[in-house]
Structure formats: C-alpha cells, structure tokens
Design an enzyme around this catalytic site. Structure first.
Site, short mmCIF file in Angstrom:
data_model
loop_
_atom_site.label_atom_id
_atom_site.label_comp_id
_atom_site.label_asym_id
_atom_site.label_seq_id
_atom_site.Cartn_x
_atom_site.Cartn_y
_atom_site.Cartn_z
N CYS A 51 0.85 -1.18 0.00
CA CYS A 51 0.00 0.00 0.00
C CYS A 51 0.90 1.24 0.00
O CYS A 51 1.94 1.24 0.65
CB CYS A 51 -0.88 0.04 1.24
SG CYS A 51 -1.76 -1.50 1.55
N GLN A 52 0.47 2.29 -0.70
CA GLN A 52 1.25 3.53 -0.70
C GLN A 52 1.14 4.23 0.65
O GLN A 52 2.04 4.88 1.12
CB GLN A 52 0.78 4.46 -1.81
CG GLN A 52 1.87 5.43 -2.22
CD GLN A 52 1.40 6.38 -3.30
OE1 GLN A 52 0.71 7.35 -3.02
NE2 GLN A 52 1.78 6.11 -4.53
#
Lengths: 140, 404
Positions: A51-52
């Site tokens: 996930c960013q």
C-alpha cells in the site's frame, strides 16, 4: 449476521449514491468512524505491504471468531479497510476464507481491485484471509 | 512564436478524457507525453525500415543504421559533446548510472570517498551503495537545507584528496531544485574527482552544454523529453569511456572473439552490447529535434510562467505547504495539505481527471528530512496551460473539503 448479509447491506447503502463523489465521501466518513487499533498493535509487523499509505491490521480470536481492528494514515484507505473489517470481523475463520468478494465490484470500487493499484485493496483482502487461515489451523 | 493551442494539437493524448473529465496531465516529471511528430517516426520505423543495425549488408539494415547513427549525432549536437562516440545509447538514466558505477568498481579502492547529494533519486543512491560494498569505498552525503537546496559549504568540507567520484542530480525530481552543478564540477575537479550529473529532470527544461560544464558523465532519459520509454543516453568524456571496462558482454561490443581472448570494439559500441532499442534511439533523436524546434529558452520561460502562476495560487490555499522553495527551480511543485495524506489528495484529483504523482518520489531521504510520508507533486510541461492549473486548484480545494 453472515458475511453475505453484511455484504448485501453494504451494497444497499452504496446503491443510494449517484456519483463517485458521494461514494467517496461515504468511504471517507466510514474511515473516520473506524474504531482505532490499539497503539501497541501499530507495529511494523502489522503493516500490510503493497500500500502507498500505511495500513495496520490486528487480529484476535474470541469465541472461535476473529475480531479485526485496523488503522491507516490515509483516510480513503481507512474507509476501504473499514468496509473489509465490517464484512470480516466477528466471523469464523472458515467463513472468512470462503468469502466471495464480488461485492467490491457492485459498490463501484472495482477500480481498486487491480493488483497494481497503489492502495493495496488486494493486499488487504489477502492479509485478512491469511489471518483466517492461521487461526483456522489453530482451531483444528 | 509560441502558440500553446498549436502545440497542444501535437499531443494526441491531451484531448482524451479520464474518469469522464478532460485529462489534466501534471505528472510530466515522471514521464512526458509524446508528440505526433515522434509517434510518426516510431510508426515509420516499423512500417518502412525495421532491421537490425550495424551488421547487415542489405539495404534495410543500412537505412536503419544510418538513422540510428544520425540520432546519435542529433544527441551529440544537442548536448554539445565533442565526439559522437561519447554518446552511449542506454535504456535510460538508471542504466547509464549503473554502467558508470560498474566501471568504477575496478578503479576505486578501500578508503576512497564517493559523494552523493541528499536530493538524489533512489536510482542514484543504490548503485553507489552497491559500489561501496564491492570496493570498500565510503559513501558520503552532501546535506540539504529547509528550502531543498544543497548546503554548499558542507560539500566543500566533504571534498578531499580521497574523493574519487561526485554524483549529483542537475535537478531534484522530488522538489525541482536546480543544483549549482557548474560550481560542484569545478570544485570536484580541483581534488581530481570525476563527476556524474543525473540529467533526468533537467533535460526536459534545460539544454546542457557538456563541454562548457566540463562534466565527466551526464545521463538522461528520452521518456522525460517527449521521447519513448526504455531509451536514454550516457555522455562520457572520451578519456573516461576508454578507461572504463565494458559493462555487459555480447554481440556488437566486440572486435574479435576467440576462446582465448576477446578484444573489445571501439567507442561507443564497447558499451552497447546486444541489439539495442533501435527505434527508441531514432525516436529519441526525433524528440530532441521536436523540442529544439520549439526552443529550450521558449520552453523554460513559458514553464516558469506556469510555475509562478501555480505557486501563487497554491500559496493562497490555507493549510497547504510547499516543499522545495529554492529560487532556482524547474516547473515542479511538491506540496501537502495539513493533516491529509498525499495519497488521498491524489485519489480525489484522479477522479477529477487530474494526473499528479503522490508518494515519496523514490527520494525517501528527502521525505525523512521533512518528516513526511510523501508529497503530492504537480509537474508542468510546455504543453500545459494556466486553465489546467486553475482546474488543479479547484480540485485541491474540493479534495480538502472532502477529506478534512
């Protein structure tokens, strides 16, 4: 409620929205309402990779059912994980493992299902199901 | 005469929609868009003279070879290299950096210093770390200040007779800071160190003169200069390129092969093993021609106008912080909204058809310096407009409203 019943309830809620803006606003609100994870579980071990933004998930087995808590530093991501937790929390490991996730498509979040999408919805689902598999083994 | 409406017509992609909205493309620092003139060259290559180069006796191969070598000359002229064979075709900036880093592994020894700047992209940090591991050399970092500029007195203090290599980007990808490379190159040469400049972010805006700079190595990527992806170039001074060993073995890079010994080809082929991206090289030349037709002075002054306009408007948004406030900047703005994750802002902007980049921009040390997880980065090209900036501002205000 069963996983399927909860999913249908979510589909009903999302069907009231006319455009992306209302859908996203609702997700943002869900994110704000998400019961926060206990700080002691916000460790690097509990971070979901892919996930960013940062997403932490903690799982506990209570009366043979899994209780999930989660948090994220991004609010839309938090909204997405809030929906997943609503579906999976307080369910048996077996039901979580067997759960069909087509409802994501029906609530208009299909774009987030691409494995390369930076928010990592796919990684989140995978991680929650991994917990279920782990607890399932424990129960046997 | 700079006519923005005419220029926009050159870029077919700019007329498409995203999520039902007209595309506003502000991710130019990641990759630029491609004008029809370059697309035509790519189509022409595959339609009319696709063949392997340098070895064929047949006409198609000769045509392809001529065009490929012409492109090398175009690049040589653009960067004002002394010789065409000082231009090595690469797959991009990262490839060029690795080629040089690998070459230096046989030159460096334990106790030597390599200086890199705190503003580097990961691709300009990792190869040197690997090089240090192999050779026992030390990696030292030129620090940055709050404005996102290199602290030059610290650079001066780090330089010593042990300094063998200095690596700095011409322009920071995360912040847009233009670094004082003229000074850095001059000072590094005084202690006998070689200098590699990463031009990935400068070459879309600035026309560097490698001879005037007296730089030892300069790398760039075609896809940030209106050219195709998977293509780049390394400029190296002839004397350095002769000194460095080949990077990869294969066809094209050899003069003679027996099982006892292989002699390497002359420059530039010594560094161009295997069949290259022929079409990419030719299209790179076409992209440089296209940009020169508009003119780099014209490009820089128009982009600066966009930068000033956008900066002013962004500063009017309450709770918005701009990171990288150097006076010497290209048209890149990194920012955050107070208490809002950059990823959230980027997601809402995307829904509005606005393409920006969010995250650490492969420059985690910079994000650590500011103690932030990342930024939203809007980067403008000469084909962008003030109207598009207005759309960005409206989008940011909407995102702020939805997310706070």
């Amino acid at each position: 409620m069963s996983i399927e019943e909860i999913q249908n309830e979510i589909i009903d809620e999302f069907s009231m929205f006319e455009d992306w803006e209302e859908r996203y606003q609702y997700m943002i609100d869900l994110g704000k309402d998400l019961p926060l994870i206990d700080d002691q579980y916000k460790t690097d071990n509990n971070i979901i990779k892919g996930c960013q933004s940062k997403v932490w998930v903690h799982a506990e087995l209570k009366d043979d059912k899994i209780e999930f808590t989660a948090d994220s530093d991004a609010i839309i991501t938090k909204g997405i994980i809030a929906i997943l937790i609503r579906v999976f929390s307080n369910q048996s490991p077996k039901d979580i493992i067997d759960a069909n996730m087509d409802f994501i498509d029906e609530i208009g979040l299909k774009e987030h299902l691409s494995p390369t999408r930076a928010n990592g919805l796919v990684s989140m689902i995978k991680q929650l199901k991994m917990y279920a598999i782990a607890y399932q083994t424990q129960l046997k | 005469m700079f006519n923005i409406n005419e220029i926009r017509k050159d870029f077919p992609i700019l007329s498409r929609t995203v999520n039902g909205k007209p595309l506003v493309y502000f991710d130019n620092a990641a990759t630029s868009q491609t004008p029809q003139q370059v697309i035509d060259v790519i189509v022409d290559y595959y339609s009319n003279y696709n063949a392997n180069i340098h070895r064929g006796v047949h006409s198609l191969s000769q045509e392809a070879t001529d065009k490929y070598e012409q492109a090398r000359h175009t690049i040589q002229k653009h960067f004002n290299a002394k010789h065409a064979h000082e231009i090595i075709f690469t797959s991009g900036t990262t490839h060029g950096i690795n080629l040089v880093a690998n070459g230096f592994s046989s030159i460096l020894k334990a106790g030597d210093d390599i200086l890199v700047s705190a503003l580097e992209h990961h691709s300009n940090i990792v190869p040197w770390q690997m090089l240090c591991e192999r050779t026992g050399a030390n990696l030292k970092v030129i620090p940055m200040n709050q404005e996102g500029e290199l602290v030059i007195p610290e650079f001066d203090a780090l330089l010593s007779k042990n300094t063998k290599l200095v690596f700095v980007n011409h322009v920071s990808n995360a912040l847009g800071t233009i670094n004082p490379i003229e000074y850095i190159i001059k000072q590094a040469h005084l202690v006998g160190a070689a200098v590699l400049i990463d031009g990935a972010q400068s070459t879309p805006h600035i026309k560097p003169d490698v001879q005037a700079l007296d730089v030892d190595f300069y790398v760039a990527s075609a896809h940030k200069m209106c050219g195709p992806t998977g293509q780049g170039m390394l400029y190296g001074k002839e004397s350095w390129l002769k000194k460095l060993p080949p990077y990869q073995g294969g066809g094209e890079m050899i003069a003679e092969v027996t099982f006892e010994k292989t002699t390497y080809a002359e420059l530039p082929h010594k560094f161009e093993a295997g069949t290259p991206n022929i079409c990419g090289g030719i299209a790179f030349g076409a992209a440089i021609d296209y940009m020169n037709t508009i003119g780099f002075d014209t490009i820089a002054s128009y982009e600066n106008e966009l930068l000033v306009y956008a900066t002013k408007q962004l500063q009017n948004i309450e709770g918005l912080t701009i990171y990288g406030t150097s006076k010497q900047k290209t048209s890149v703005i990194s920012f955050n909204l107070d208490g809002i994750h950059p990823y959230d802002v980027g997601t809402i902007l995307d829904k509005l058809g606005i393409a920006v980049r969010t995250g650490h921009h492969c420059a985690q040390p910079i994000m650590d310096f500011y103690s932030i997880p990342g930024t939203v980065r809007a980067s403008f090209a000469f084909y962008n407009t003030k109207e598009e900036i207005d759309a960005l501002i409206t989008g940011i205000k909407k995102a702020k409203m939805m997310l706070s």
